[in-house]
Design an enzyme around this catalytic site. Structure first.
Site, short mmCIF file in Angstrom:
data_model
loop_
_atom_site.label_atom_id
_atom_site.label_comp_id
_atom_site.label_asym_id
_atom_site.label_seq_id
_atom_site.Cartn_x
_atom_site.Cartn_y
_atom_site.Cartn_z
N GLY A 104 -28.61 -12.59 -81.85
CA GLY A 104 -27.93 -13.17 -80.75
C GLY A 104 -28.27 -14.56 -80.39
N ASP A 127 -37.20 -4.97 -83.91
CA ASP A 127 -36.15 -4.27 -84.60
C ASP A 127 -36.20 -4.76 -86.36
OD1 ASP A 127 -35.29 -3.31 -82.02
OD2 ASP A 127 -33.55 -4.56 -82.26
#
Ligand code: F6P
Length: 323
Positions: A104, A127
């Site tokens: 993002g 992640d």
């Protein structure tokens, strides 16, 4: 580049501080003034920046989180807010920006570049879901945290006949679950990349229980098609409650904190240096990354198109080796 900014954005990850330290000290060594913006793009909008010195980053290498704090900024999504902000940053003499964050944050970086603000990105997210790098900052520490938690749970799992269903983070990526599964010898790993059906999966665990398998650890990624809670509820209906019955453990935010591992400190340090060099050398829309053992720089848009995939055969390997 005379004056650059640095910010951390999105979810924090262990090693972000080591990266800030590296950007500040390497930037200064190259004769730059470095401004640290607080709370990611929020701080950039509010002009919440301070001039960093070598002393502002003393003693932070070993700490998790981020001294600059972070945010997921809604205001940044407004094109007018962004345009006004970049105009002001340019008027303040800011020549470039290092953004430490995840997917993002880099979508945001592309918008800044389009408005004429050079940006270098450092991939940081537990992640490991960022294209253009083998590893992001924080992944290794997070894996070590998961492994140490599962090892402890295994003490109980080996002492009482109850299967343990353990949920780990990862958003839409099964990397953490799979790699932790391999490192812990988990009997089953459930990841978003490999959709499964609840009944079929549950039956494997129930059958193992009836065969007398004393320990069953099932690691479930939070983004998997069946959730850890659904699996546990299914097992409660099909496994007798002797020994307490199936147990659910959601590891949660302990996975994101903690002192960064040696690997993450070194990775963050190398990437911070590379990001400053990228800006200074005219690579003005690039994310640095680790490919093999080399630090590389890939244009943001190219990196975004390189969706990380799970190495084929790894989950089969995990299951085979845990029999
Ligand atoms: O991206 C890192 C991560 O920890 C994910 O694994 C998790 O889904 C998410 O962030 C949680 O985000 P938040 O900080 O918004 O709770």
């Amino acid at each position: 580049m005379n004056r650059i900014g640095v910010l951390t954005s999105g979810g924090d990850s262990p090693g972000m501080n080591a990266c800030i330290r590296s950007v500040v000290r390497h930037g200064m060594a190259r004769g730059m003034e470095v401004i640290g913006y607080r709370r990611g793009y929020e701080g950039l909008i509010d002009n919440d920046g301070i001039r960093m010195t070598s002393r502002s980053v003393s003693g932070i290498m070993q700490t998790g989180g981020t001294i600059l704090q972070t945010a997921r900024s809604k205001r940044f999504l407004d094109p007018d807010v962004r345009a006004e902000m970049v105009q002001r940053l340019k008027a303040d003499g800011l020549d470039g920006l290092v953004v430490v964050g995840g997917n993002g944050s880099f979508r945001g970086a592309v918008e800044l570049v389009a408005l004429g603000m050079p940006v270098a990105g450092v991939p940081a997210s537990i992640d490991n879901d960022i294209g253009g790098t083998d590893m992001a900052v924080g992944v290794d520490t997070c894996l070590n945290t998961i492994i140490s938690a599962v090892d402890k749970i295994k003490d109980t799992a080996g002492s009482l006949p109850r299967p343990f269903i353990i949920e780990v983070m990862g958003r839409k990526s099964g990397y953490l679950a799979l790699l932790a599964g391999l490192a812990c010898g988990a009997e089953m790993v459930v990841i978003p990349e490999e959709p499964v059906e609840l009944q079929a999966l549950g039956k494997i665990i129930v059958d193992a229980y009836h065969r007398g398998k004393s320990m069953f650890i099932c690691l479930v990624s939070e983004g998997a098609t069946v959730t850890a809670r659904e699996i546990t509820d299914y097992l409660k209906l099909h496994i007798p409650p002797e020994g307490g019955g199936p147990r659910l453990s959601i590891l949660g935010y302990i996975q994101r904190g903690g002192s960064p591992s040696a690997f993450d400190r070194i990775l963050a340090t190398r990437m911070g240096v590379a990001a400053v060099n990228a800006l200074a050398d005219g690579q003005h829309s690039h994310m640095v990354g680790l490919n093999g053992n080399r630090i590389t720089a890939t244009p943001f848009l190219e990196a975004a198109a390189m969706t990380p995939t799970i190495e084929p055969g790894l989950s089969e390997m995990a299951v085979t080796l845990s029999q």
